[in-house]
Design a protein around this motif. Structure first.
Motif, PDB file in Angstrom:
ATOM      1  N   LEU A  76     -68.672 -35.058 -19.760  1.00 40.60           N
ATOM      2  CA  LEU A  76     -69.859 -35.821 -19.513  1.00 40.60           C
ATOM      3  C   LEU A  76     -69.118 -36.706 -18.247  1.00 40.60           C
ATOM      4  O   LEU A  76     -70.034 -37.337 -17.573  1.00 40.60           O
ATOM      5  N   GLY A 128     -73.878 -31.582 -25.695  1.00 38.54           N
ATOM      6  CA  GLY A 128     -73.922 -30.514 -25.117  1.00 38.54           C
ATOM      7  C   GLY A 128     -73.235 -29.388 -25.720  1.00 38.54           C
ATOM      8  O   GLY A 128     -73.517 -28.152 -26.047  1.00 38.54           O
ATOM      9  N   ASN A 142     -69.689 -28.906 -12.294  1.00 40.33           N
ATOM     10  CA  ASN A 142     -70.409 -27.963 -11.420  1.00 40.33           C
ATOM     11  C   ASN A 142     -69.747 -26.608 -11.333  1.00 40.33           C
ATOM     12  O   ASN A 142     -68.507 -26.495 -11.858  1.00 40.33           O
ATOM     13  N   GLU A 152     -74.064 -23.486 -16.919  1.00 44.97           N
ATOM     14  CA  GLU A 152     -74.736 -24.642 -16.423  1.00 44.97           C
ATOM     15  C   GLU A 152     -75.396 -25.501 -17.559  1.00 44.97           C
ATOM     16  O   GLU A 152     -75.732 -26.714 -17.719  1.00 44.97           O
ATOM     17  N   LYS A 153     -75.852 -24.525 -18.578  1.00 43.14           N
ATOM     18  CA  LYS A 153     -76.680 -25.088 -19.797  1.00 43.14           C
ATOM     19  C   LYS A 153     -76.301 -24.269 -20.927  1.00 43.14           C
ATOM     20  O   LYS A 153     -76.136 -23.102 -20.977  1.00 43.14           O
ATOM     21  N   THR A 178     -66.260 -29.215 -22.550  1.00 47.49           N
ATOM     22  CA  THR A 178     -67.194 -29.918 -21.976  1.00 47.49           C
ATOM     23  C   THR A 178     -67.027 -31.132 -21.526  1.00 47.49           C
ATOM     24  O   THR A 178     -66.135 -31.942 -22.231  1.00 47.49           O
ATOM     25  N   GLY A 210     -70.853 -29.174 -19.044  1.00 48.92           N
ATOM     26  CA  GLY A 210     -71.202 -30.543 -19.220  1.00 48.92           C
ATOM     27  C   GLY A 210     -71.617 -31.050 -17.920  1.00 48.92           C
ATOM     28  O   GLY A 210     -71.635 -30.797 -16.818  1.00 48.92           O
ATOM     29  N   GLY A 211     -72.135 -32.407 -18.077  1.00 44.87           N
ATOM     30  CA  GLY A 211     -72.918 -33.052 -17.097  1.00 44.87           C
ATOM     31  C   GLY A 211     -71.907 -33.296 -15.764  1.00 44.87           C
ATOM     32  O   GLY A 211     -72.467 -33.757 -14.668  1.00 44.87           O
TER      33      GLY A 211
END
Length: 262
Positions: A184, A140, A216, A230-231, A182, A212-213
Motif C-alpha cells: 500500500l 487486501g 500498477n 488489480e483487485k 501486496t 495493492g494500492g
C-alpha cells in the motif's frame, strides 16, 4: 424578493456525488440468482452468505446425514455461498467485515465436511502470500487469501511486513506454484522486485504477483516473473490459468482476457 425556502425541494438539488452509481440490489436479490436449487445445499450456502456461525454446523451435518457427498457440500454449498459473498463485495453491497465473517463461517463448514473425506480434501495447489517488507497493511492480502481458499487453493499466509529473505525461504519450503505480495506504500513495493530477483538466483521461476494500492500493472510487469492483480477477485482467475500451464509471460499476454470476468 425573498425566497421561500420551505417551498424548495432540496432532494432534487442536493445529491451525493456517487448516488447514480450506487448499487440498489440487496443480498437477497443477488442470492436468488446464484443459490443452489437443492434445498439442502441452499441451506449450507445461505449460512455462509448470511454469516450464520451457529447454523453452518447443523446445516453441514444435515447435508451429510441426507447423503450429500462431502465434496459437494464444500464445492456446491459452502464455496457457492462464498462466491456470492465475493460478488456482493465486488458490487459494494458487502464490505470487509462481511467478507471476513463469511470466510470464517465457510472455514467452519469445510472443517466439518473434510473430516468425512478419506485422505482429506484435495487442493488445487499451494500459494505463498504476504504483504511487502516494511508494509503494515494487509487487508487486501487478507481478502485475496479468502478468495483463494474458497476457490480450492492452499494458502501459506506469511502476514505483513515480511522480509524478502523470509519470502524466499517460504517458497523454497512450501514449493508453491505462485507467490503474491501486496504493497500500500510506494516505499515498500520495490521489495517485490527484489524478491523476484532473489527467486531467480535460486533457480525458481514461478510467477510473482504484485498487488495493492501502491502497485500498477506497469510496475508489476517491469521485472522478470512479475504479474499483476488489480483487485482480489482477479487472483483466483489468474491462479487457475497458472495451474493450467500458463507461465508469467503468457499471463501478461492474456491478462485482459483472463481478468475480464472478475
Amino acid at each position: 424578493m425573498m425566497i421561500d425556502l420551505n417551498k424548495i425541494d432540496f432532494g432534487s438539488i442536493l445529491r451525493r456525488y456517487d448516488a447514480e452509481a450506487e448499487n440498489t440490489d440487496s443480498p437477497e436479490a443477488v442470492a436468488a440468482k446464484m443459490l443452489p436449487e437443492d434445498p439442502i445445499l441452499k441451506e449450507v450456502a445461505s449460512a455462509v452468505l448470511y454469516m450464520k456461525f451457529k447454523e453452518v454446523g447443523p446445516a453441514v451435518m444435515k447435508a451429510l446425514q441426507e447423503g450429500t457427498a462431502p465434496l459437494d457440500i464444500i464445492n456446491k454449498g459452502l464455496v457457492v455461498g462464498m462466491e456470492i459473498v465475493s460478488l456482493l463485495y465486488a458490487q459494494h453491497i458487502y464490505y470487509l467485515p462481511e467478507i471476513m465473517m463469511a470466510a470464517k463461517v465457510m472455514e467452519v463448514g469445510i472443517a466439518i465436511a473434510e473430516k468425512q473425506i478419506p485422505g482429506g480434501r484435495t487442493t488445487k495447489g499451494v500459494v505463498v502470500m504476504h504483504a511487502a517488507e516494511g508494509d503494515p497493511h494487509d487487508i487486501g492480502k487478507n481478502i485475496a487469501a479468502v478468495m483463494m481458499r474458497s476457490s480450492g487453493y492452499t494458502v501459506v499466509d506469511l502476514g505483513k511486513d515480511v522480509a524478502v529473505t523470509d519470502v524466499v525461504a517460504a517458497v523454497k519450503e512450501h514449493k508453491p506454484f505462485l507467490v503474491t505480495g501486496t504493497a500500500l506504500m510506494t516505499t515498500t513495493m520495490t521489495a517485490m522486485k527484489t524478491g523476484s530477483e532473489e527467486l531467480i538466483k535460486e533457480g525458481i521461476t514461478i510467477p510473482y504477483m504484485s498487488a495493492g494500492g501502491a502497485v500498477n500493472r506497469d510496475f508489476a510487469e517491469s521485472f522478470d516473473l512479475g504479474i499483476y492483480s488489480e483487485k482480489a477477485p482477479q487472483t483466483p482467475l489468474i491462479a487457475d490459468k497458472i495451474i493450467a500451464g500458463y507461465d508469467w509471460k503468457k499471463i501478461r499476454e492474456e491478462w485482459d482476457d483472463i481478468v475480464g470476468g472478475a
